[in-house]
Design an enzyme around this catalytic site. Structure first.
Site, PDB file in Angstrom:
ATOM      1  N   HIS A 116      -9.526   0.611   5.344  1.00 36.63           N
ATOM      2  CA  HIS A 116      -8.226   0.902   5.968  1.00 36.63           C
ATOM      3  C   HIS A 116      -8.432   1.906   7.105  1.00 36.63           C
ATOM      4  O   HIS A 116      -9.258   2.803   7.007  1.00 36.63           O
ATOM      5  CB  HIS A 116      -7.256   1.466   4.921  1.00 36.63           C
ATOM      6  CG  HIS A 116      -5.851   1.552   5.429  1.00 36.63           C
ATOM      7  ND1 HIS A 116      -5.431   2.580   6.236  1.00 36.63           N
ATOM      8  CD2 HIS A 116      -4.789   0.726   5.282  1.00 36.63           C
ATOM      9  CE1 HIS A 116      -4.159   2.367   6.562  1.00 36.63           C
ATOM     10  NE2 HIS A 116      -3.746   1.254   5.991  1.00 36.63           N
TER      11      HIS A 116
ATOM     12  N   GLU B 275      -6.831   4.393   7.994  1.00 41.65           N
ATOM     13  CA  GLU B 275      -6.699   5.811   7.620  1.00 41.65           C
ATOM     14  C   GLU B 275      -7.983   6.329   6.985  1.00 41.65           C
ATOM     15  O   GLU B 275      -8.362   7.484   7.172  1.00 41.65           O
ATOM     16  CB  GLU B 275      -5.473   5.991   6.704  1.00 41.65           C
ATOM     17  CG  GLU B 275      -4.193   5.913   7.520  1.00 41.65           C
ATOM     18  CD  GLU B 275      -2.970   5.410   6.774  1.00 41.65           C
ATOM     19  OE1 GLU B 275      -2.942   5.441   5.533  1.00 41.65           O
ATOM     20  OE2 GLU B 275      -2.014   4.972   7.457  1.00 41.65           O
TER      21      GLU B 275
ATOM     22  N   ASN C 179       0.858  -1.187   0.000  1.00 39.77           N
ATOM     23  CA  ASN C 179       0.000   0.000   0.000  1.00 39.77           C
ATOM     24  C   ASN C 179       0.892   1.234   0.000  1.00 39.77           C
ATOM     25  O   ASN C 179       1.456   1.602   1.022  1.00 39.77           O
ATOM     26  CB  ASN C 179      -0.893  -0.050   1.251  1.00 39.77           C
ATOM     27  CG  ASN C 179      -1.743   1.204   1.409  1.00 39.77           C
ATOM     28  OD1 ASN C 179      -1.786   2.058   0.519  1.00 39.77           O
ATOM     29  ND2 ASN C 179      -2.423   1.312   2.543  1.00 39.77           N
ATOM     30  N   TRP C 180       1.006   1.859  -1.165  1.00 40.87           N
ATOM     31  CA  TRP C 180       1.916   3.009  -1.305  1.00 40.87           C
ATOM     32  C   TRP C 180       1.356   4.264  -0.641  1.00 40.87           C
ATOM     33  O   TRP C 180       2.064   5.265  -0.520  1.00 40.87           O
ATOM     34  CB  TRP C 180       2.183   3.298  -2.778  1.00 40.87           C
ATOM     35  CG  TRP C 180       2.897   2.221  -3.529  1.00 40.87           C
ATOM     36  CD1 TRP C 180       3.212   0.956  -3.089  1.00 40.87           C
ATOM     37  CD2 TRP C 180       3.397   2.308  -4.868  1.00 40.87           C
ATOM     38  NE1 TRP C 180       3.865   0.272  -4.076  1.00 40.87           N
ATOM     39  CE2 TRP C 180       4.001   1.067  -5.179  1.00 40.87           C
ATOM     40  CE3 TRP C 180       3.386   3.307  -5.851  1.00 40.87           C
ATOM     41  CZ2 TRP C 180       4.589   0.812  -6.425  1.00 40.87           C
ATOM     42  CZ3 TRP C 180       3.967   3.051  -7.082  1.00 40.87           C
ATOM     43  CH2 TRP C 180       4.568   1.818  -7.355  1.00 40.87           C
ATOM     44  N   LYS C 181       0.076   4.245  -0.309  1.00 36.85           N
ATOM     45  CA  LYS C 181      -0.594   5.434   0.278  1.00 36.85           C
ATOM     46  C   LYS C 181      -0.377   6.639  -0.640  1.00 36.85           C
ATOM     47  O   LYS C 181      -0.317   6.476  -1.855  1.00 36.85           O
ATOM     48  CB  LYS C 181      -0.119   5.652   1.715  1.00 36.85           C
ATOM     49  CG  LYS C 181      -0.269   4.364   2.545  1.00 36.85           C
ATOM     50  CD  LYS C 181      -0.102   4.566   4.017  1.00 36.85           C
ATOM     51  CE  LYS C 181      -0.276   3.207   4.709  1.00 36.85           C
ATOM     52  NZ  LYS C 181      -0.158   3.292   6.160  1.00 36.85           N
TER      53      LYS C 181
ATOM     54  N   GLU D 199      -4.893  -5.220  11.093  1.00 34.37           N
ATOM     55  CA  GLU D 199      -3.917  -4.145  11.275  1.00 34.37           C
ATOM     56  C   GLU D 199      -4.244  -3.360  12.541  1.00 34.37           C
ATOM     57  O   GLU D 199      -5.119  -2.480  12.515  1.00 34.37           O
ATOM     58  CB  GLU D 199      -3.971  -3.176  10.087  1.00 34.37           C
ATOM     59  CG  GLU D 199      -3.686  -3.829   8.753  1.00 34.37           C
ATOM     60  CD  GLU D 199      -3.215  -2.809   7.731  1.00 34.37           C
ATOM     61  OE1 GLU D 199      -2.071  -2.909   7.299  1.00 34.37           O
ATOM     62  OE2 GLU D 199      -3.994  -1.903   7.390  1.00 34.37           O
TER      63      GLU D 199
ATOM     64  N   SER E 146       3.706  -1.894  10.367  1.00 33.57           N
ATOM     65  CA  SER E 146       5.169  -1.826  10.546  1.00 33.57           C
ATOM     66  C   SER E 146       5.878  -3.129  10.172  1.00 33.57           C
ATOM     67  O   SER E 146       6.875  -3.500  10.794  1.00 33.57           O
ATOM     68  CB  SER E 146       5.524  -1.394  11.983  1.00 33.57           C
ATOM     69  OG  SER E 146       5.047  -0.077  12.224  1.00 33.57           O
TER      70      SER E 146
ATOM     71  N   GLY F 265       2.542   2.417  10.621  1.00 36.19           N
ATOM     72  CA  GLY F 265       3.432   3.548  10.378  1.00 36.19           C
ATOM     73  C   GLY F 265       4.190   4.017  11.602  1.00 36.19           C
ATOM     74  O   GLY F 265       4.770   5.107  11.593  1.00 36.19           O
TER      75      GLY F 265
ATOM     76  N   GLY G 202       2.900  -1.062   4.300  1.00 38.56           N
ATOM     77  CA  GLY G 202       2.839   0.350   3.928  1.00 38.56           C
ATOM     78  C   GLY G 202       4.228   0.868   3.589  1.00 38.56           C
ATOM     79  O   GLY G 202       4.742   0.670   2.489  1.00 38.56           O
ATOM     80  N   GLY G 203       4.870   1.505   4.572  1.00 42.73           N
ATOM     81  CA  GLY G 203       6.154   2.181   4.354  1.00 42.73           C
ATOM     82  C   GLY G 203       7.180   1.348   3.596  1.00 42.73           C
ATOM     83  O   GLY G 203       7.808   1.834   2.641  1.00 42.73           O
TER      84      GLY G 203
HETATM   85  P1  PGA Z   1       2.962   0.414   7.591  1.00 45.42           P
HETATM   86  O1  PGA Z   1       1.462   0.535   7.009  1.00 45.42           O
HETATM   87  O2  PGA Z   1       3.546  -0.845   7.010  1.00 45.42           O
HETATM   88  O3  PGA Z   1       3.656   1.652   7.093  1.00 45.42           O
HETATM   89  O4  PGA Z   1       2.849   0.349   9.065  1.00 45.42           O
HETATM   90  C1  PGA Z   1       0.648  -0.608   6.975  1.00 45.42           C
HETATM   91  C2  PGA Z   1      -0.686  -0.263   6.372  1.00 45.42           C
HETATM   92  O5  PGA Z   1      -1.178   0.838   6.533  1.00 45.42           O
HETATM   93  O6  PGA Z   1      -1.289  -1.145   5.721  1.00 45.42           O
END
Ligand code: PGA
Length: 251
Positions: free
Chosen positions: A96, A98, A11-13, A165, A211, A171, A232-233
């Site tokens: 998600h 977010e 997930n590149w966000k 999650e 993470s 993050g 994510g990251g």
């Molecule tokens: P992260 O994000 O790996 O940066 O913690 C995970 C996600 O939001 O799916």
């Protein structure tokens, strides 16, 4: 029971310029095309979805969107519908944290999006997870999110992937321990079994997210109820994401 094929989502966000996105897509294809033992879903920002579809065409890597609107079309400025995504993506992340917490996505909206994704022939990655202040009632939160997400469903669609999650792990670098993640994913599976039957629950892929990095992925990948990761990251770094995918495939 047939072994579940794990799924690794990147997930590149809201990251990458178009140039960066194209370079990352090329690198991922070069490193990961043909990898056996894991399904890989790359989820770039919406403007680069068709670049991703082109860059990954004919490879084993699949394209996912990060969100969707629940209506098929209409006067919804800025929104993107599932039928529109169907030409360029085969997966969509939904629910998600977010979207839920930063954008105020309601349980009804998550449910409507899930239906829209399935109706368009796409595959959802439904994200669930408790916030830090809910940690003492994680089971209640997960049950509620599953009940609300699947409200009105009389069976569990085979294409649904669940991503567990914990919000506090996203993050932050504060990943859940593999044991805790396993316990929660097993709990989710038992809730799915109660609701939809053991066979459907056994077949459902459940990812851990929060993470995840090349150093800690091995701990999750070997857990019996964790079927891959939502990253994510670390998905923005081709070498890191490749290492994660390889570790999952090798487990
Ligand atoms: P992260 O994000 O790996 O940066 O913690 C995970 C996600 O939001 O799916």
């Amino acid at each position: 029971m047939a072994r579940r094929l794990p799924v690794v989502g990147g997930n590149w966000k809201m990251h990458t310029t178009r140039t960066e996105a194209r370079a990352l897509l090329q690198a991922l294809r070069a490193d990961l095309d043909g990898l056996a033992g894991a399904q890989i879903v790359v989820c770039p920002p919406a403007p680069w979805l068709s670049d991703a579809a082109d860059a990954l065409a004919g490879s084993t890597l699949e394209v996912g969107a990060q969100d969707v609107h629940w209506e098929p079309n209409g006067a919804f400025t800025g929104a993107i519908s599932a039928p529109m995504l169907a030409g360029v993506a085969s997966w969509v992340i939904v629910g998600h944290s977010e979207r839920r917490h930063l954008f105020g996505e309601t349980a009804e909206e998550t449910n409507a999006k899930l239906r829209a994704i399935l109706a368009a022939g796409l595959r959802p990655i439904l994200a669930v997870g408790e916030r830090q202040e809910e940690s003492d009632r994680t089971a209640d939160i997960l049950r509620r999110q599953l009940d609300e997400g699947f409200l009105g469903f009389d069976r569990l669609p085979a294409d649904v992937v669940i991503a567990y999650e914990p919000v506090w792990a996203i993050g932050t670098g504060l990943a859940a321990t593999p044991d805790d993640a396993q316990t929660r994913c097993a709990l989710i599976r038992s809730m799915l079994a109660q609701r939809f039957g053991a066979a459907a629950a056994d077949n459902c892929r459940i990812q851990y997210g929060g993470s995840v990095n090349p150093q800690n992925i091995g701990g999750y990948a070997k857990q019996p109820d964790i079927d891959g990761a939502l990253v994510g990251g670390a998905s923005l770094d081709a070498a890191a994401f490749t290492a994660i995918c390889r570790a999952v495939a090798a487990a």
